[in-house]
Design a protein around this motif. Structure first.
Motif, mmCIF file in Angstrom:
data_model
loop_
_atom_site.group_PDB
_atom_site.id
_atom_site.type_symbol
_atom_site.label_atom_id
_atom_site.label_comp_id
_atom_site.label_asym_id
_atom_site.label_seq_id
_atom_site.Cartn_x
_atom_site.Cartn_y
_atom_site.Cartn_z
ATOM 1 N N VAL A 187 0.839 -1.202 0.000
ATOM 2 C CA VAL A 187 0.000 0.000 0.000
ATOM 3 C C VAL A 187 0.873 1.251 0.000
ATOM 4 O O VAL A 187 1.837 1.356 0.772
ATOM 5 N N SER A 188 0.507 2.193 -0.868
ATOM 6 C CA SER A 188 1.175 3.493 -0.898
ATOM 7 C C SER A 188 0.145 4.576 -0.612
ATOM 8 O O SER A 188 -0.905 4.630 -1.269
ATOM 9 N N LEU A 189 0.439 5.442 0.370
ATOM 10 C CA LEU A 189 -0.442 6.551 0.718
ATOM 11 C C LEU A 189 0.214 7.847 0.256
ATOM 12 O O LEU A 189 1.337 8.161 0.659
ATOM 13 N N ALA A 190 -0.493 8.592 -0.591
ATOM 14 C CA ALA A 190 0.034 9.882 -1.037
ATOM 15 C C ALA A 190 -0.003 10.891 0.111
ATOM 16 O O ALA A 190 -0.702 10.688 1.113
ATOM 17 N N ARG A 191 0.728 11.942 -0.024
ATOM 18 C CA ARG A 191 0.727 12.985 1.013
ATOM 19 C C ARG A 191 -0.613 13.699 1.015
ATOM 20 O O ARG A 191 -1.191 13.991 -0.031
ATOM 21 N N HIS A 192 -1.108 13.975 2.210
ATOM 22 C CA HIS A 192 -2.353 14.736 2.331
ATOM 23 C C HIS A 192 -2.079 16.193 1.966
ATOM 24 O O HIS A 192 -1.029 16.741 2.313
ATOM 25 N N PRO A 193 -3.014 16.854 1.259
ATOM 26 C CA PRO A 193 -2.795 18.265 0.895
ATOM 27 C C PRO A 193 -2.473 19.162 2.084
ATOM 28 O O PRO A 193 -1.716 20.130 1.952
ATOM 29 N N ASP A 194 -3.030 18.842 3.259
ATOM 30 C CA ASP A 194 -2.780 19.678 4.441
ATOM 31 C C ASP A 194 -1.323 19.640 4.888
ATOM 32 O O ASP A 194 -0.879 20.522 5.638
ATOM 33 N N GLU A 195 -0.561 18.625 4.445
ATOM 34 C CA GLU A 195 0.847 18.548 4.835
ATOM 35 C C GLU A 195 1.648 19.696 4.221
ATOM 36 O O GLU A 195 2.749 20.014 4.679
ATOM 37 N N ARG A 196 1.110 20.299 3.163
ATOM 38 C CA ARG A 196 1.796 21.422 2.521
ATOM 39 C C ARG A 196 1.370 22.762 3.113
ATOM 40 O O ARG A 196 1.856 23.811 2.685
ATOM 41 N N VAL A 260 -6.723 11.031 0.730
ATOM 42 C CA VAL A 260 -5.479 10.928 -0.029
ATOM 43 C C VAL A 260 -5.644 9.875 -1.127
ATOM 44 O O VAL A 260 -6.529 9.029 -1.055
ATOM 45 N N GLU A 261 -4.767 9.936 -2.133
ATOM 46 C CA GLU A 261 -4.750 8.897 -3.146
ATOM 47 C C GLU A 261 -4.062 7.659 -2.583
ATOM 48 O O GLU A 261 -3.021 7.755 -1.937
ATOM 49 N N VAL A 262 -4.662 6.509 -2.843
ATOM 50 C CA VAL A 262 -4.121 5.244 -2.357
ATOM 51 C C VAL A 262 -3.833 4.355 -3.557
ATOM 52 O O VAL A 262 -4.684 4.198 -4.438
ATOM 53 N N THR A 263 -2.645 3.796 -3.604
ATOM 54 C CA THR A 263 -2.276 2.853 -4.654
ATOM 55 C C THR A 263 -1.898 1.538 -3.997
ATOM 56 O O THR A 263 -1.200 1.528 -2.975
ATOM 57 N N VAL A 264 -2.381 0.426 -4.560
ATOM 58 C CA VAL A 264 -2.054 -0.880 -3.987
ATOM 59 C C VAL A 264 -1.613 -1.831 -5.093
ATOM 60 O O VAL A 264 -2.064 -1.740 -6.237
ATOM 61 N N ALA A 265 -0.725 -2.719 -4.725
ATOM 62 C CA ALA A 265 -0.353 -3.849 -5.579
ATOM 63 C C ALA A 265 -0.666 -5.113 -4.798
ATOM 64 O O ALA A 265 -0.369 -5.186 -3.600
ATOM 65 N N VAL A 288 4.980 0.586 -10.340
ATOM 66 C CA VAL A 288 3.864 1.497 -10.635
ATOM 67 C C VAL A 288 4.298 2.943 -10.426
ATOM 68 O O VAL A 288 4.021 3.823 -11.256
ATOM 69 N N ARG A 289 4.962 3.197 -9.310
ATOM 70 C CA ARG A 289 5.398 4.557 -8.999
ATOM 71 C C ARG A 289 6.438 5.055 -10.006
ATOM 72 O O ARG A 289 6.374 6.178 -10.480
ATOM 73 N N ARG A 290 7.411 4.203 -10.324
ATOM 74 C CA ARG A 290 8.490 4.616 -11.221
ATOM 75 C C ARG A 290 7.988 4.865 -12.640
ATOM 76 O O ARG A 290 8.515 5.723 -13.354
ATOM 77 N N LEU A 291 6.981 4.110 -13.053
ATOM 78 C CA LEU A 291 6.429 4.297 -14.393
ATOM 79 C C LEU A 291 5.405 5.424 -14.447
ATOM 80 O O LEU A 291 4.879 5.737 -15.520
ATOM 81 N N GLY A 292 5.095 6.009 -13.272
ATOM 82 C CA GLY A 292 4.157 7.122 -13.248
ATOM 83 C C GLY A 292 2.722 6.725 -13.514
ATOM 84 O O GLY A 292 1.926 7.539 -14.010
ATOM 85 N N ARG A 293 2.371 5.494 -13.184
ATOM 86 C CA ARG A 293 0.992 5.042 -13.395
ATOM 87 C C ARG A 293 0.055 5.732 -12.398
ATOM 88 O O ARG A 293 0.475 6.099 -11.290
ATOM 89 N N PRO A 294 -1.219 5.898 -12.765
ATOM 90 C CA PRO A 294 -2.168 6.551 -11.856
ATOM 91 C C PRO A 294 -2.488 5.683 -10.652
ATOM 92 O O PRO A 294 -2.245 4.459 -10.660
#
Length: 401
Positions: A187-196, A260-265, A288-294
């Motif tokens: 599981v990959s969790l993207a950064r929440h917008p509030d972190e910025r 947040v956006e969640v990506t799973v393999a 997935v991350r390296r290839l820039g997949r959604p």
């Protein structure tokens, strides 16, 4: 005093009043939990008698119970939590019992008892508050203890599964159920917008996001999952074999709740295969991350070619060299990539590149002339598509070259 007698008189026949109240609870409040003969029914009867004694003292002495007087109620509530009794039912039993007790006290009241009943009602409401707080405190504290115990046991079990240790003995010792197989999720969790947000501490936002993910996982999986998660993601084990479509729906719900956006393999595995399955799942996620997949849910079926091409070898080097004749013609590579991305549509490719469709045709012909593979024919397209992937992976995984 009510009707010229102490207000507590209707409550003093403890066995009879308790039987009446418990029968009412069993029929109207928690019928599934308080069937005749069950030990919990006896516990409810015992607690009801304690509450009646407290109520009698309240009416006779005008004194609310102290914390020590309510210790037994907290203890009973904790036992009910441990037994799996629902908090909703417990509170309904207490509230219904206090309501029925008040009806017994006041059923023979006369007009002259108004002042006495007003005084007694204030005490009665205060009693309701004290009993509710004591019971809820005991119940919730025990739930927290149970949750902590389960969390520790679950962490021990997931660690054993991922490291290839004897998970069966860990599960038996901790009382957790071990499935025959699991769907392993990286599981990959993207950064929440509030972190910025410069006015908010990023680590606080990250912890809050992770907690939302954990709560939603608990809700969706009903506590049957095993997880090792941090602010950026981690590994989740779901018992059984789940289809990619179901995992994608699962992923979307978690992402919606967490914001947040969640990506799973995902990889399916029997228990002995979980360490290697987890390694493969995280390799897929990294790809997935390296290839820039959604963001999405990916299995080996979605990335079989790309995954295989991450492996070093002469075949990948050969495929990467197919495009060397295009090194000085970046527009040809861009046209080829765009054409493939748009499912070989000349019109969409032309609009995306802001050129005429005839320009697209010309560039694709030049690709065929320079590489020897025609992108308008299936055989040539397969080679060029693989070459594009290999060329990119040669740069992404140079250590594997």
């Amino acid at each position: 005093m009510v009707d010229g007698k102490p207000a507590s008189v209707p409550l003093r026949d403890l066995p009879a009043v308790a039987r009446k109240l418990v029968a009412h609870f069993a029929d109207n409040v928690a019928p599934c939990s308080l069937r005749p003969g069950e030990s919990l029914r006896g516990d409810v009867t015992e607690v009801t008698v304690r509450c009646l004694r407290i109520a009698i003292h309240l009416l006779d002495a005008g004194e609310l119970p102290s914390d020590s007087d309510l210790a037994d109620l907290r203890s009973s509530a904790a036992q009910w939590a441990r037994a799996g009794f629902r908090l909703e039912y417990m509170l309904r039993i207490y509230h219904e019992g206090i309501r029925l007790g008040w009806e017994l006290v006041t059923e023979k009241a006369r007009e002259g008892d108004v002042t006495a009943l007003a005084d007694a009602s204030r005490l009665w409401m205060a009693l309701l508050e004290k009993v509710t707080v004591a019971a809820t405190t005991g119940f919730v504290a025990e739930l927290d203890a149970i949750r902590r115990e389960r969390d520790v046991a679950a962490q021990e079990l997931v660690t054993a599964l991922l490291s290839g240790q004897d998970a069966a003995s860990v599960a038996q010792r901790s009382g957790l159920e071990l499935a025959d197989g699991y769907t392993v999720l990286a599981v990959s969790l993207a950064r929440h917008p509030d972190e910025r947000n410069p006015h908010v501490r990023p680590e606080v936002v990250a912890r809050r996001t992770l907690r939302r993910v954990e709560i939603e996982l608990e809700t969706l999986c009903e506590g049957k999952h095993l997880a090792l998660l941090g602010p950026e993601g981690g590994t989740v084990l779901l018992p059984g074999s789940s289809a990619t479509a179901l995992i994608d729906e699962f992923r979307e719900r978690i992402g919606t709740v967490a914001g947040v956006e969640v990506t799973v393999a995902l990889v399916h595995a029997e228990v002995p295969e979980i360490p290697s399955a987890a390694k493969q799942a995280h390799e897929l996620l990294d790809l997935v991350r390296r290839l820039g997949r959604p963001a999405g849910a990916y299995s080996i079926a979605d990335l079989a070619l790309e995954y295989q091409l991450t492996r070093p070898g002469p075949a990948r080097k050969h495929l990467a060299r197919v495009l060397e004749p295009l090194d000085d013609a970046a527009e040809l590579v861009e046209t080829l990539e765009t054409h493939i991305a748009h499912d070989l549509s000349r019109q969409l490719t032309a609009r995306t590149l802001h050129v005429h469709a005839n320009t697209v045709d010309y560039r694709l012909k030049r690709v065929a002339q320079l590489t020897g593979f025609d992108p308008t024919r299936p055989s040539g397209l397969r080679q060029l598509q693989a070459a594009l992937i290999a060329r990119r992976l040669e740069g992404l995984y140079p250590e594997a070259s």
